[in-house]
Motif scaffolding. Sequence first.
Motif, PDB file in Angstrom:
ATOM      1  N   SER A  63       0.763  -1.370  -0.152  1.00 14.60           N
ATOM      2  CA  SER A  63      -0.151   0.105  -0.063  1.00 14.60           C
ATOM      3  C   SER A  63       0.915   1.217   0.060  1.00 14.60           C
ATOM      4  CB  SER A  63      -0.938  -0.057   1.070  1.00 14.60           C
ATOM      5  OG  SER A  63      -0.105  -0.079   2.345  1.00 14.60           O
ATOM      6  N   THR A  64       0.270   2.285  -0.271  1.00 15.87           N
ATOM      7  CA  THR A  64       1.131   3.481  -0.314  1.00 15.87           C
ATOM      8  C   THR A  64       1.524   4.165   1.140  1.00 15.87           C
ATOM      9  OG1 THR A  64      -0.465   4.269  -2.263  1.00 15.87           O
ATOM     10  CG2 THR A  64       0.969   5.975  -1.282  1.00 15.87           C
ATOM     11  N   LEU A  65       0.531   3.594   1.961  1.00 15.70           N
ATOM     12  CA  LEU A  65       0.623   3.858   3.388  1.00 15.70           C
ATOM     13  C   LEU A  65       2.068   2.960   3.880  1.00 15.70           C
ATOM     14  CD1 LEU A  65       0.276   5.066   6.185  1.00 15.70           C
ATOM     15  CD2 LEU A  65      -1.253   3.226   6.610  1.00 15.70           C
ATOM     16  N   GLU A  66       2.292   1.851   3.350  1.00 18.89           N
ATOM     17  CA  GLU A  66       3.558   0.930   3.621  1.00 18.89           C
ATOM     18  C   GLU A  66       4.509   1.579   3.165  1.00 18.89           C
ATOM     19  OE1 GLU A  66       3.653  -3.370   3.754  1.00 18.89           O
ATOM     20  OE2 GLU A  66       1.473  -3.294   3.247  1.00 18.89           O
ATOM     21  N   PHE A  67       4.685   2.148   1.752  1.00 17.72           N
ATOM     22  CA  PHE A  67       5.623   2.834   1.197  1.00 17.72           C
ATOM     23  C   PHE A  67       6.124   4.211   2.050  1.00 17.72           C
ATOM     24  CE2 PHE A  67       6.696   6.360  -1.715  1.00 17.72           C
ATOM     25  CZ  PHE A  67       7.692   5.796  -2.426  1.00 17.72           C
ATOM     26  N   ILE A  68       5.127   4.995   2.497  1.00 17.63           N
ATOM     27  CA  ILE A  68       5.417   5.871   3.332  1.00 17.63           C
ATOM     28  C   ILE A  68       6.227   5.750   4.709  1.00 17.63           C
ATOM     29  CG2 ILE A  68       4.506   7.733   4.769  1.00 17.63           C
ATOM     30  CD1 ILE A  68       2.134   8.107   2.545  1.00 17.63           C
ATOM     31  N   LYS A  69       5.694   4.498   5.175  1.00 18.90           N
ATOM     32  CA  LYS A  69       6.361   4.069   6.517  1.00 18.90           C
ATOM     33  C   LYS A  69       7.942   3.617   6.308  1.00 18.90           C
ATOM     34  CE  LYS A  69       2.136   2.363   9.081  1.00 18.90           C
ATOM     35  NZ  LYS A  69       1.799   1.231   9.720  1.00 18.90           N
ATOM     36  N   ILE A  70       8.128   2.873   5.078  1.00 16.90           N
ATOM     37  CA  ILE A  70       9.467   2.566   4.597  1.00 16.90           C
ATOM     38  C   ILE A  70      10.359   3.671   4.555  1.00 16.90           C
ATOM     39  CG2 ILE A  70      10.847   1.388   3.020  1.00 16.90           C
ATOM     40  CD1 ILE A  70       8.334  -0.508   2.508  1.00 16.90           C
ATOM     41  N   LEU A  71       9.926   4.690   3.921  1.00 19.67           N
ATOM     42  CA  LEU A  71      10.664   5.834   3.840  1.00 19.67           C
ATOM     43  C   LEU A  71      10.800   6.713   5.146  1.00 19.67           C
ATOM     44  CD1 LEU A  71       9.651   7.736   0.338  1.00 19.67           C
ATOM     45  CD2 LEU A  71      11.548   6.429   0.741  1.00 19.67           C
ATOM     46  N   SER A  72       9.942   6.570   6.012  1.00 23.01           N
ATOM     47  CA  SER A  72       9.789   7.287   7.217  1.00 23.01           C
ATOM     48  C   SER A  72      10.737   6.624   8.089  1.00 23.01           C
ATOM     49  CB  SER A  72       8.534   7.427   7.887  1.00 23.01           C
ATOM     50  OG  SER A  72       7.779   8.257   6.893  1.00 23.01           O
ATOM     51  N   GLU A  73      10.838   5.253   8.133  1.00 24.59           N
ATOM     52  CA  GLU A  73      11.502   4.491   9.163  1.00 24.59           C
ATOM     53  C   GLU A  73      13.050   4.122   9.111  1.00 24.59           C
ATOM     54  OE1 GLU A  73       9.140   0.963  10.064  1.00 24.59           O
ATOM     55  OE2 GLU A  73       7.641   2.315  10.580  1.00 24.59           O
ATOM     56  N   ILE A  74      13.376   4.286   7.664  1.00 25.31           N
ATOM     57  CA  ILE A  74      14.636   3.733   7.338  1.00 25.31           C
ATOM     58  C   ILE A  74      15.761   4.891   6.874  1.00 25.31           C
ATOM     59  CG2 ILE A  74      14.326   1.245   6.892  1.00 25.31           C
ATOM     60  CD1 ILE A  74      14.113   1.935   3.710  1.00 25.31           C
TER      61      ILE A  74
END
Length: 148
Positions: free
Chosen positions: A137-148
């Motif tokens: 999902s786009t939300l998962e994409f955002i989380k990946i960019l935010s967490e790493i």
Amino acid sequence: MENIQHYYVNISAPNLVVICIDESGGEERAGRMYHCYSGEPRKFSSIVELIRIMEEFFDDIAYPQASTMTRRFRNAEGKEHVRYSKVLPEKVLEQKEIIEHRGKVGTFITYVQFRQNSDWQGQISWPEKKRAYKFCSTLEFIKILSEI
């Protein structure tokens, strides 16, 4: 976020995007986005702006095609937004060239495989750490960019 065991980048994907993060302030990211249909990067100052730019790019090249149409209002001139252009852009760079770009904070090579249910599904690779992640999902994409 699922970490994929082997680091792999599908450089044959026509919609391959390289995201170069140059600034990271709190939860926000700013930087440049590269693709093979332009010699110049698209700059972004937030993840939301990056997502909008990427969505426009996918519409411009008609890949991956969205399974749903976003409802649009008329623009200031009263014209309706055209979803897909009849003339597809020409490649100006090879994917091998764009994956060489690096961000000051980090680099993420992104391949959105599907746009189903008004969302993105694909893979994001982090070359500096030789890791790859799948997102559904786009939300998962955002989380990946935010967490790493």
